[in-house]
Design an enzyme around this catalytic site. Structure first.
Site, PDB file in Angstrom:
ATOM      1  N   SER A 276       0.820  -1.213   0.000  1.00  0.00           N
ATOM      2  CA  SER A 276       0.000   0.000   0.000  1.00  0.00           C
ATOM      3  C   SER A 276       0.853   1.262   0.000  1.00  0.00           C
ATOM      4  CB  SER A 276      -0.907   0.022   1.234  1.00  0.00           C
ATOM      5  OG  SER A 276      -1.726  -1.118   1.246  1.00  0.00           O
TER       6      SER A 276
HETATM    7  N1  SAH Z   1      -1.069  -4.659   3.886  1.00  0.00           N
HETATM    8  C1  SAH Z   1      -0.459  -5.089   2.644  1.00  0.00           C
HETATM    9  C2  SAH Z   1      -1.450  -4.972   1.510  1.00  0.00           C
HETATM   10  C3  SAH Z   1      -1.212  -6.024   0.507  1.00  0.00           C
HETATM   11  S1  SAH Z   1      -2.432  -6.063  -0.790  1.00  0.00           S
HETATM   12  C4  SAH Z   1       0.787  -4.287   2.317  1.00  0.00           C
HETATM   13  O1  SAH Z   1       0.816  -3.068   2.541  1.00  0.00           O
HETATM   14  O2  SAH Z   1       1.733  -4.860   1.771  1.00  0.00           O
HETATM   15  C5  SAH Z   1      -3.705  -7.046  -0.055  1.00  0.00           C
HETATM   16  C6  SAH Z   1      -3.331  -8.447   0.349  1.00  0.00           C
HETATM   17  O3  SAH Z   1      -4.535  -9.095   0.755  1.00  0.00           O
HETATM   18  C7  SAH Z   1      -2.747  -9.293  -0.765  1.00  0.00           C
HETATM   19  O4  SAH Z   1      -1.503  -9.806  -0.366  1.00  0.00           O
HETATM   20  C8  SAH Z   1      -3.768 -10.407  -0.951  1.00  0.00           C
HETATM   21  O5  SAH Z   1      -3.197 -11.666  -1.280  1.00  0.00           O
HETATM   22  C9  SAH Z   1      -4.432 -10.458   0.420  1.00  0.00           C
HETATM   23  N2  SAH Z   1      -5.768 -11.061   0.428  1.00  0.00           N
HETATM   24  C10 SAH Z   1      -6.767 -10.914  -0.476  1.00  0.00           C
HETATM   25  N3  SAH Z   1      -7.835 -11.630  -0.099  1.00  0.00           N
HETATM   26  C11 SAH Z   1      -7.512 -12.252   1.067  1.00  0.00           C
HETATM   27  C12 SAH Z   1      -8.192 -13.133   1.955  1.00  0.00           C
HETATM   28  N4  SAH Z   1      -9.438 -13.542   1.721  1.00  0.00           N
HETATM   29  N5  SAH Z   1      -7.540 -13.562   3.052  1.00  0.00           N
HETATM   30  C13 SAH Z   1      -6.272 -13.163   3.325  1.00  0.00           C
HETATM   31  N6  SAH Z   1      -5.579 -12.334   2.525  1.00  0.00           N
HETATM   32  C14 SAH Z   1      -6.186 -11.877   1.416  1.00  0.00           C
END
Ligand code: SAH
Length: 225
Positions: A72
């Site tokens: 993010s």
């Molecule tokens: N907080 C992270 C955001 C990553 S993007 C950062 O700043 O790096 C969002 C993440 O949510 C992705 O890695 C994706 O694989 C995960 N995601 C999507 N759906 C999900 C679910 N149902 N359960 C767990 N993780 C999930």
């Protein structure tokens, strides 16, 4: 490219300047909570981006990570963290570990962070980063974040970092009374807003915060990695 002093974990003096510029940018953009700004300052974002992106680690933008996901934008990390109104005694659940950057920022400001990621590759990478930074108050698991983490509930705060198409009722159910949950929620037209839910004795209330752009919250655990 100036040579970085080895082993300082931040990529050297140039990265330090960029980090200070980032913090100033966040202040100018309206982030006021000094504890949140200090937390961002303490977590070297360069350790959470892909090797190919280190030059952009302190730019205020989202960047691609493995498995087609994103780390993010720092402003959004700071904003969500500020809007969570954390307390050092809190137990927090994060859905979507991704790079682990937001997790590491949360870990500076509360007692324990539980985090769930559906891609094992991302989870393993993030866990290595937490260990390398001696962040011992994080517990991570591979799983479907939609289900939350019943065995550890209730949580004082929950942060969802992938966009849901419906209100996350099961997760709200895992909050303490008075607890807050922030999640990007996608509307019918595909637009997304951060929404803050507050659990009450009988139900919950909600407030719309910022328009945002997150990767989608997927159903279930990833079939491969
Ligand atoms: N907080 C992270 C955001 C990553 S993007 C950062 O700043 O790096 C969002 C993440 O949510 C992705 O890695 C994706 O694989 C995960 N995601 C999507 N759906 C999900 C679910 N149902 N359960 C767990 N993780 C999930």
């Amino acid at each position: 490219m100036a040579a970085a002093p080895p082993g300082d974990g931040t990529g050297g003096a140039r990265a330090d300047t960029r980090l200070i510029e980032l913090i100033m940018g966040l202040r100018n953009a309206g982030i006021r909570d000094t504890k949140v700004l200090a937390a961002i300052e303490r977590v070297p974002r360069v350790n959470y981006v892909d090797a190919a992106q280190t030059g952009l680690a302190y730019a205020d933008r989202a960047l691609p990570i493995d498995c087609g996901q994103t780390i993010s934008q720092p402003y959004i990390v700071a904003y969500m963290t500020e809007q969570l109104r954390l307390d050092p005694m809190f137990k927090v659940l994060e859905i979507g570990t991704g790079s682990g950057y937001q997790t590491a920022v949360l870990a500076q400001l509360c007692r324990r962070v539980y985090t769930i990621e559906r891609y094992r590759t991302l989870l393993r990478q993030a866990e290595r980063r937490f260990a390398a930074s001696s962040l011992t108050n994080i517990t991570a698991m591979a799983g479907d974040g939609n289900r939350g983490w019943g065995a550890q509930a209730p949580f004082d705060r929950i942060l969802v970092t992938a966009a849901a198409s419906e209100r996350p009722l099961e997760l709200i159910g895992q909050l303490v009374i008075g607890g807050l949950l922030i999640a990007p929620i996608e509307g019918a037209g595909g637009e997304q807003h951060l929404v803050r839910f507050t659990k009450t004795e009988t139900a919950f209330s909600e407030e719309k915060l910022l328009p945002v752009r997150f990767v989608p919250l997927q159903p279930g655990i990833a079939k491969q990695d």
